[in-house]
Scaffold this active site. Sequence first.
Site, PDB file in Angstrom:
ATOM      1  CG  HIS A 151       3.867  -3.064  -3.292  1.00 24.37           C
ATOM      2  ND1 HIS A 151       3.571  -1.804  -2.830  1.00 24.37           N
ATOM      3  CD2 HIS A 151       4.032  -2.944  -4.634  1.00 24.37           C
ATOM      4  CE1 HIS A 151       3.549  -0.960  -3.851  1.00 24.37           C
ATOM      5  NE2 HIS A 151       3.822  -1.625  -4.947  1.00 24.37           N
ATOM      6  CD  GLU A 244       7.206  -1.653  -3.321  1.00 22.97           C
ATOM      7  OE1 GLU A 244       7.419  -2.610  -4.091  1.00 22.97           O
ATOM      8  OE2 GLU A 244       6.743  -0.567  -3.714  1.00 22.97           O
TER       9      GLU A 244
HETATM   10  O1  LIG Z   1      -0.348  -0.087  -9.392  1.00 21.59           O
HETATM   11  P1  LIG Z   1       0.425  -1.305  -8.952  1.00 21.59           P
HETATM   12  O2  LIG Z   1       0.422  -2.414  -9.979  1.00 21.59           O
HETATM   13  O3  LIG Z   1      -0.023  -1.784  -7.604  1.00 21.59           O
HETATM   14  O4  LIG Z   1       1.931  -0.862  -8.801  1.00 21.59           O
HETATM   15  C1  LIG Z   1       2.261   0.243  -8.028  1.00 21.59           C
HETATM   16  C2  LIG Z   1       3.768   0.495  -8.091  1.00 21.59           C
HETATM   17  O5  LIG Z   1       4.432  -0.533  -7.391  1.00 21.59           O
HETATM   18  C3  LIG Z   1       5.838  -0.315  -7.248  1.00 21.59           C
HETATM   19  O6  LIG Z   1       6.383  -1.377  -6.537  1.00 21.59           O
HETATM   20  C4  LIG Z   1       6.475  -0.289  -8.628  1.00 21.59           C
HETATM   21  O7  LIG Z   1       7.864  -0.059  -8.500  1.00 21.59           O
HETATM   22  C5  LIG Z   1       5.804   0.821  -9.439  1.00 21.59           C
HETATM   23  O8  LIG Z   1       6.371   0.837 -10.752  1.00 21.59           O
HETATM   24  C6  LIG Z   1       4.306   0.605  -9.503  1.00 21.59           C
HETATM   25  O9  LIG Z   1       3.710   1.683 -10.186  1.00 21.59           O
END
Ligand SMILES: O=P(O)(O)OC[C@H]1O[C@@H](O)[C@H](O)[C@@H](O)[C@@H]1O
Length: 269
Positions: A151, A244
Amino acid sequence: MSSNPTYPSAWHCHTLQCGPDSLRLCEFGGQVLSWCSAGKERLWLSPLADDSGSKAIRGGVPLCFPWFGGRPGLPSHGFARTRRWQLLRLEQGEQQAQAKLAFSEDDHTLALWPYRFQLTLTVTLRPGELDLALTLHNTGTESWDFTAALHTYLGMAPDTPLPELVGRHYFDKLSDGQDKEFLQPIAPNPIDAIVPGLGRIDAAGLSLHNHGSDATVVWNPGPSGAKALADVPDAAFAEFLCLESAVALQPVTLAAGAQYQLGQRLRLG
Ligand SMILES: O=P(O)(O)OC[C@H]1O[C@@H](O)[C@H](O)[C@@H](O)[C@@H]1O
């Protein structure tokens, strides 16, 4: 092994150095936090990131496993990013520096997801290049399914031109997975796009090569989304863009004893 005193001690941080390029990563979440190349920070780490060593760190390269996204009653993006990994190796060098971290099931993960596994993250730093390879190994006796992601929070504006994406179709998570066509610029609107395929993306002098992925996820919360996130300063939506490398469209089934690799290579130029 060097630890980094400038990050919260609960993260258990280390530094990799390769010539003038450097990288910081931590055992908490097996997460890369910073990559400085050609004198510039290339990733984004929130100044409000939770520092307790119990909640996901907002920024760098969180690792999502064994699921990508949300599941009712279970942690968003799985549990790999909120557990402490083990540092196996840290090697410095002028041409290449490398770190290896691993994470396996324990009582906590078995209570959430009843399977045995070993994850190994290999982080390789070369001049102008960062290579991330996440190996997923089914160490149990039955097969399991997973989705996953690297991510990556890039330290660039969300309206950075992304020529490979323009005109491509994506599933829009903000409107129940509707099929849409990618338009630029993104900012200042939020985006949460699952773009099928896409092995390579050029973004402001940085090229990204994803491998083992079935999609590239493009995420930025926009102004309203940032306000709703306690660990993102209100105006900071303008400072980052997540691109990502993900297995997000179709879960992969990994047979007992089998391995799978998901990766992302970032290169200047
Ligand atoms: O707040 P988190 O759990 O780290 O996620 C952040 C975002 O991560 C992204 O990868 C998702 O597609 C989103 O839907 C999400 O809001």
